[in-house]
Scaffold this active site. Structure first.
Site, short mmCIF file in Angstrom:
data_model
loop_
_atom_site.label_atom_id
_atom_site.label_comp_id
_atom_site.label_asym_id
_atom_site.label_seq_id
_atom_site.Cartn_x
_atom_site.Cartn_y
_atom_site.Cartn_z
N HIS A 44 0.85 -1.20 0.00
CA HIS A 44 0.00 0.00 0.00
C HIS A 44 0.88 1.25 0.00
O HIS A 44 0.67 2.17 -0.80
CB HIS A 44 -0.93 -0.01 1.20
CG HIS A 44 -1.63 1.29 1.47
ND1 HIS A 44 -2.68 1.74 0.70
CD2 HIS A 44 -1.42 2.26 2.39
CE1 HIS A 44 -3.08 2.91 1.14
NE2 HIS A 44 -2.33 3.26 2.18
N ASP B 150 6.17 21.00 -27.03
CA ASP B 150 6.14 19.66 -26.43
C ASP B 150 7.22 19.64 -25.36
O ASP B 150 7.80 20.67 -25.04
CB ASP B 150 6.40 18.57 -27.49
CG ASP B 150 5.83 17.22 -27.08
OD1 ASP B 150 6.15 16.77 -25.96
OD2 ASP B 150 5.04 16.64 -27.84
N SER C 149 11.74 8.14 -12.87
CA SER C 149 11.60 9.47 -12.27
C SER C 149 12.72 10.39 -12.69
O SER C 149 12.51 11.58 -12.95
CB SER C 149 11.63 9.39 -10.75
OG SER C 149 10.57 8.66 -10.29
N HIS D 171 13.37 11.92 3.21
CA HIS D 171 12.73 13.16 3.57
C HIS D 171 12.53 14.10 2.39
O HIS D 171 11.44 14.60 2.19
CB HIS D 171 13.33 13.87 4.78
CG HIS D 171 12.28 14.74 5.37
ND1 HIS D 171 11.27 14.24 6.16
CD2 HIS D 171 11.97 16.04 5.15
CE1 HIS D 171 10.41 15.20 6.42
NE2 HIS D 171 10.81 16.30 5.84
N THR E 188 6.85 26.85 5.45
CA THR E 188 5.55 26.22 5.22
C THR E 188 4.44 27.16 5.70
O THR E 188 3.41 27.32 5.04
CB THR E 188 5.47 24.87 5.95
OG1 THR E 188 6.66 24.15 5.69
CG2 THR E 188 4.29 24.06 5.47
N LYS F 98 3.68 29.86 3.26
CA LYS F 98 2.82 29.43 2.16
C LYS F 98 1.35 29.47 2.58
O LYS F 98 0.50 29.98 1.86
CB LYS F 98 3.20 28.01 1.72
CG LYS F 98 4.53 27.99 1.02
CD LYS F 98 4.74 26.68 0.30
CE LYS F 98 5.55 26.86 -0.94
NZ LYS F 98 4.87 27.28 -2.12
N ARG G 70 2.07 1.37 14.99
CA ARG G 70 1.63 1.19 13.61
C ARG G 70 2.05 -0.20 13.13
O ARG G 70 2.79 -0.91 13.80
CB ARG G 70 2.25 2.28 12.73
CG ARG G 70 3.74 2.20 12.61
CD ARG G 70 4.33 3.42 11.93
NE ARG G 70 4.17 3.36 10.49
CZ ARG G 70 4.99 3.97 9.62
NH1 ARG G 70 6.02 4.67 10.06
NH2 ARG G 70 4.79 3.89 8.33
#
Lengths: 370, 175, 528
Positions: C80, C109, C173, C256, C331, C334, C453
């Site tokens: 998952h 393109d 990637s 990270h 952050t 933002k 968890r």
């Protein structure tokens, strides 16, 4: 708006958190050591700071969402910069963070201070049990999940401490600084008791130390916190904190028990006695992989029913249990189980699930160890 | 797409590929960097230390040294730590002895890995001689007594009252 | 998003001899085709990873083992995680980048169209390896998506297959990132100076640099794992002088920045959607760019906060704690900027805007729990608990995924030529937004109360919140069927979108027809 609803729920829930009811718990468990206390208080402080900022920022946002709508005829004001405002909302959060970092730093330093302990306990993580060794006392034992597999499989009603109960809890004296040395035999585990504020990874090949000093007698429960394979959920930790005198008495009883066991290691066991002990040992140590029905899990853990080793000569079978199988999940039990226990579990395996090999006596194990 | 643009693009691609290759190398370079970091902090140190010449014994205090061994690795061998604890003064030369028993009918080759707690004490744990510096070879059923010669640096922080020294023995060819 | 449905999006009206059917999709070098392929792939993976999540929530509905055994449970949580990260969020963002970046900067393109085709077609191969390993004896990887040794050294052949799959995805990637950077650097329309680029382009430029910087480190790390597993090296085993903790350092040095790879493009989408529906320019464009860049740079020095319980030296703990807390500053900037963009605007609440507003609010909850977790003493209690699960799902589901939804609703009219059915969209939004909180909010309490968890079974004290979370999970899962309906409806028909269906939208993409011509800007557009 959903956010509003979520926030309202959040605020309401956190408001309730101090009155932690038995049914729903919204906060960390009641702290029972200084380290746990600091973590608890720090969490509350950060939480309130966050909630305050949240209320402020999203108060403004929701005001805007409600009032500055096109449907209300609000026209856009196309401003898009303000150095003053931007400097303010960069520096103010920074200062708040500095304010938070200060108590956090003090707490970190206290947490790391393992000096001057009253006693040291070495903890070894195994797949999937804990081993405790009281270094100054020479006391050593394994601690295994005590919940019956019928409860896990929903075939029996679950007990109050379902999955948080062990056969042999760790016992420590109240008010004493306990230094813990952690390591692991196979993979990384993590020893965690929330009420005591201790969580430390146990890493194979290395030792790490941490400490706690329990404030009050009681039973505190925790779990392994690092994924360690299929039994990860099934290796709980139970710490019993006792008054000094009771702790001493427990220690003495433990020692004489250990001596008695050592003394009878050469004794011959009756077959029924072997099988009864063997079943207990099997359930605690072997059933997680090889399964209670001895069929294992195809592709992962071999079946014992009909196995060539189990039905073969006893020496090979005992050897496998003693030494394990390097490179697989099969651990060596030589250091974990005594002669009688190994003889019993081997005998149990040899006479269960359709296997018909002869049982094994402790003397044979003792012999093979040398 | 005109030729100039194609060329400009190729240049950028080449640089970015170089960057990616460099970062791949950097990933591997982190391994020795990590060891250097561990050496500086004294973690995982397994080479002989040069003893400071003007070592003075600090008789004003003594530090408890706990000696441990991990022997979860079956019954092929047993690593025994010296029993009891010792409490040397910082600066004092200490000799202790571990015992390694080969319990099997086969020769045993392997190496012991040291570890310390608290981790920051490692930097002050100066070993002059240790069986962990080299591979050990044992004949079947041989027992080997192995010395460790060390000095606790007298700069050891005052708040460290107990130091734990632990060895785990790993046989070659088994993981 | 069915393949045959989306092929209708791009009926190549403006093009001559184009191969049809399967062959077209296998060989296409068109940025829009490839964007569509990425999005369809991500949709299939989302369904797969989502079904796994549903199984996990079903097992956790009540204490005891009912549906899956622990080893299968561990496989499901591991897959998952890997699928949602590498198979859904990252490919979706790349799909968005492929579709939008050339349109937004006025390019015909991508810079390397053929490499673009390659970087996509590597993905299904990797996915087949990853998911296929489930059907081998011993099953798929079960050591968590973080693959910590020594547990990952114990496992079977599926670990090697997963490592190989990750290598392939990493290569994909990196190729994608090279393409994106080159396109942005070299192919902007005349007059499109860097500080005039749309925020989405900026965030992707920074993300692409992050990808090139850290994907190779992951590749190196898992290569070491592979040689430890198969060729007797001891990078991560104490037996040969290695250290299992070193794996964690290497992994999180990648991991990270990876977290920011998963969220920076989301910031870009939200910074595009909010100004449109506030009918105002983005507040503090410059500081947005700087904040994004500082988040990216800081992301390289905070990895240690994933490992506060391994027993690091106190100086390292403090360093990582301070650095992590510092990330809250850019952050915060933002979030403040987004709120200021809405302030005194002329707001309307199309579905895209609803998701964007929910993003700002709910992502911030994830940010705050991140701040809580940054405190070492608190983290000691919460590390590896459901609190962390709640934290990263707030960041990745109500964060990254909600931004993706906002982007989908926002750009679908451009891609298909049809307006989105806002009624269905609103249902999708409200059901998702309510259920996602029912799903993840109680997990904070579970973590605080002490639930670790990655466990298939739990103590009775955790039963109530788990049941609530599972119900939220099922509703959230089912709600996503509505999204599928919205997309299929939009692809098939609907009110024509015209060049620009939005009153407040600015940008080059809205000067083109919807759907845009097969080759976007044959001649570069002029910017005034």
């Amino acid at each position: 708006m959903t956010c509003a609803r979520a926030c309202a729920v959040a605020v309401a829930l956190f408001a309730l958190s101090d009155r932690s009811g038995a049914e729903y718990r919204f906060n960390l468990p009641a702290p029972q050591s200084s380290v746990a206390h600091t973590a608890y208080d720090l969490h509350i402080i950060v939480l309130w700071v966050c909630l305050a900022i949240f209320a402020l920022v999203f108060g403004a946002m929701f005001y805007s969402l409600l009032r500055h709508r096109k449907s209300l005829g609000h026209a856009a004001h196309p401003f898009h910069e303000s150095t003053t405002v931007e400097v303010i909302w960069t520096t103010v959060p920074f200062l708040i963070l500095v304010g938070l970092a200060w108590p956090a730093t003090k707490a970190v330093l206290a947490q790391k201070d393992t000096g001057n302990p009253d006693l040291t306990i070495k903890i070894t993580g195994h797949q999937w049990k804990w081993e405790y060794e009281y270094l100054q006392e020479g006391v050593r034992f394994l601690s295994v999940l005590a919940t019956p597999s019928e409860q896990i499989g929903d075939r029996m009603e679950k007990g109050e401490h379902y999955l948080l109960e062990v056969d042999e809890p760790l016992v420590v004296p109240v008010g004493r600084k306990v230094r813990l040395l952690l390591t692991a035999a196979d993979v990384i585990h993590s020893w965690w008791v929330p009420a005591l504020g201790v969580k430390q990874d146990a890493i194979p090949g290395f030792i790490r130390d941490t400490w706690f000093r329990a404030d009050a007698p009681g039973t505190y429960r925790g779990q392994c916190a690092e994924l360690c394979g299929r039994g990860h959920a099934f290796m709980p930790i139970v710490v019993e904190v006792k008054p000094e005198a009771e702790y001493r008495a427990w220690l003495a009883a433990r020692k004489s028990d250990q001596a008695a066991k050592a003394a009878e290691s050469g004794r011959a066991f009756a077959p029924a006695e072997l099988l009864a002990l063997g079943e207990k040992i099997f359930t605690a140590n072997c059933a997680a992989c090889h399964q209670a029905n001895g069929r294992g899990i195809p592709g992962l853990f071999p079946a014992l029913a009909g196995s060539a080793i189990v039905n073969g000569p006893p020496q090979a079978h005992v050897g496998r249990v003693l030494q394990g199988k390097p490179g697989t999940a099969m651990p060596a039990f030589a250091a974990q189980l005594d002669d009688a226990e190994i003889a019993a579990v081997v005998s149990y395996e040899r006479q269960s699930w359709g296997n018909h090999a002869e049982p094994v006596q402790p003397a044979l194990v003792k012999n093979q160890r040398q | 797409m005109n030729a100039d643009l194609g060329q400009a693009n190729a240049i950028v691609m080449r640089r970015l590929l170089l960057l990616a290759a460099a970062m791949f190398g950097f990933g591997f370079a982190l391994v020795p960097l990590y060891s250097i970091f561990c050496d500086i902090t004294g973690l995982n140190r397994d080479e002989a230390q040069v003893l400071a010449r003007n070592t003075q014994v600090d008789r004003s205090r003594s530090v408890q040294v706990q000696m441990l061994s991990n022997s979860e690795n079956g019954d092929r061998w047993r690593l025994l730590a010296p029993t009891g604890a010792i409490a040397p003064h910082p600066g004092e030369l200490v000799e202790i002895e571990y015992e390694l028993d080969n319990l099997s009918d086969r020769p045993l080759v392997g190496r012991a890995v040291p570890s310390y707690a608290p981790a920051r004490a490692a930097a002050y744990f100066k070993k002059i001689e240790c069986f962990c510096f080299r591979e050990q070879r044992l004949a079947p059923h041989e027992k080997l007594r192995m010395p460790v010669l060390f000095v606790l640096d007298n700069r050891l922080p005052a708040d460290i009252g107990v130091v734990t020294l632990s060895y785990t023995f790993y046989a070659k060819g088994e993981s | 998003m069915a393949i045959d449905g989306s092929s209708a999006i791009l009926e190549p009206a403006h093009h001559g001899a184009l191969p049809g059917g399967t062959w077209r999709w296998l060989t296409t070098t068109n940025h829009k085709d490839i964007g569509t392929l990425y999005l369809c792939f991500a949709a299939v993976m989302f369904l797969t990873g989502g079904l796994m999540a549903m199984t996990i929530r079903a097992e956790l509905f009540q204490p005891g083992l009912q549906f899956v055994q622990p080893e299968l449970f561990n496989q499901l949580t591991t897959l998952h995680g890997l699928i949602m990260i590498f198979g859904v969020i990252m490919p979706t963002f790349t799909g968005f980048a492929n579709w939008q970046i050339p349109l937004m900067i006025g390019a015909p393109d991508m810079a390397f169209p053929r490499m673009n085709n390659w970087s996509f077609w590597l993905l299904p191969v990797a996915a087949a390896l990853l998911i296929g390993s489930m059907f081998l004896p011993g099953g798929a990887v079960a050591g968590g998506w973080t693959l910590y040794p020594p547990l990952s050294i114990q496992g079977g052949i599926s670990y090697d297959m997963t490592i190989f799959a990750l290598h392939i995805m990493g290569a994909s990637s990196i190729m994608g990132a090279i393409n994106i950077i080159t396109t942005i650097l070299n192919m902007r329309a005349p007059g499109m100076t860097p500080m005039r680029m749309p925020m989405f382009v900026w965030t992707w430029l920074i993300t692409a640099f992050l990808l090139i910087a850290v994907m190779p480190v992951l590749a190196g790390t898992i290569t070491m794992l592979l040689t430890d597993r198969n060729f007797g090296t001891h990078f991560f085993s104490a037996a040969g002088g290695g250290d299992p903790v070193m794996f964690q350092h290497l992994f999180w040095f990648f991991g990270h920045p990876e977290v920011y790879i998963l969220i920076l493009p989301a910031f870009g989408i939200v910074s595009t959607v909010i100004p449109t529906f506030a009918r105002k320019p983005l507040f503090g464009y410059r500081s947005m760019v700087y904040a994004t860049a500082s988040i990216a740079i800081l992301s390289f020095i905070v990895w240690g906060h994933h490992m506060f319980t391994v027993g690091m030296p106190v100086a390292a703990q403090l360093f990582f704690m301070y650095a992590t807390m510092l990330i809250a500053v850019p952050t915060g900037v933002k979030v403040f900027n987004w709120v200021a963009t809405m302030w005194r605007g002329s707001l309307t609440f199309e579905t895209a805007m609803l998701f964007a507003v929910a993003f700002v609010c709910l992502f911030t909850i994830g940010g705050f729990s991140g701040l809580v977790l940054a405190m070492v003493p608190v983290d000691t209690q919460l590390q590896d608990t459901y609190y962390v699960v709640a934290h990263f799902h707030y960041v990745l589901v109500t964060g990254a995924l909600f931004a993706i939804y906002a982007g989908l609703y926002y750009w679908l009219p451009k891609w298909t030529g049809h307006r989105v059915d806002e009624n269905w969209g609103r249902w999708h939004f409200w059901l998702s937004a309510v259920s996602v909180n029912v799903l993840f909010f109680p997990m904070h309490f579970l973590g605080l109360a002490g639930m670790p968890r990655r466990i298939p079974d739990y103590a009775l004290q955790f039963a109530d919140f788990n049941r609530i979370a599972s119900i939220g999970g099922f509703v959230f899962g089912a709600s996503q069927i509505l999204l599928l309906i919205v997309i299929v409806k939009c692809v098939r028909g609907g009110e024509p979108a015209g060049n620009c269906p939005y009153e407040g939208a600015v940008g080059l993409e809205w000067t083109l027809s919807s759907p845009p011509p097969y080759h976007s800007f044959a001649t570069p557009p002029e910017l005034e």
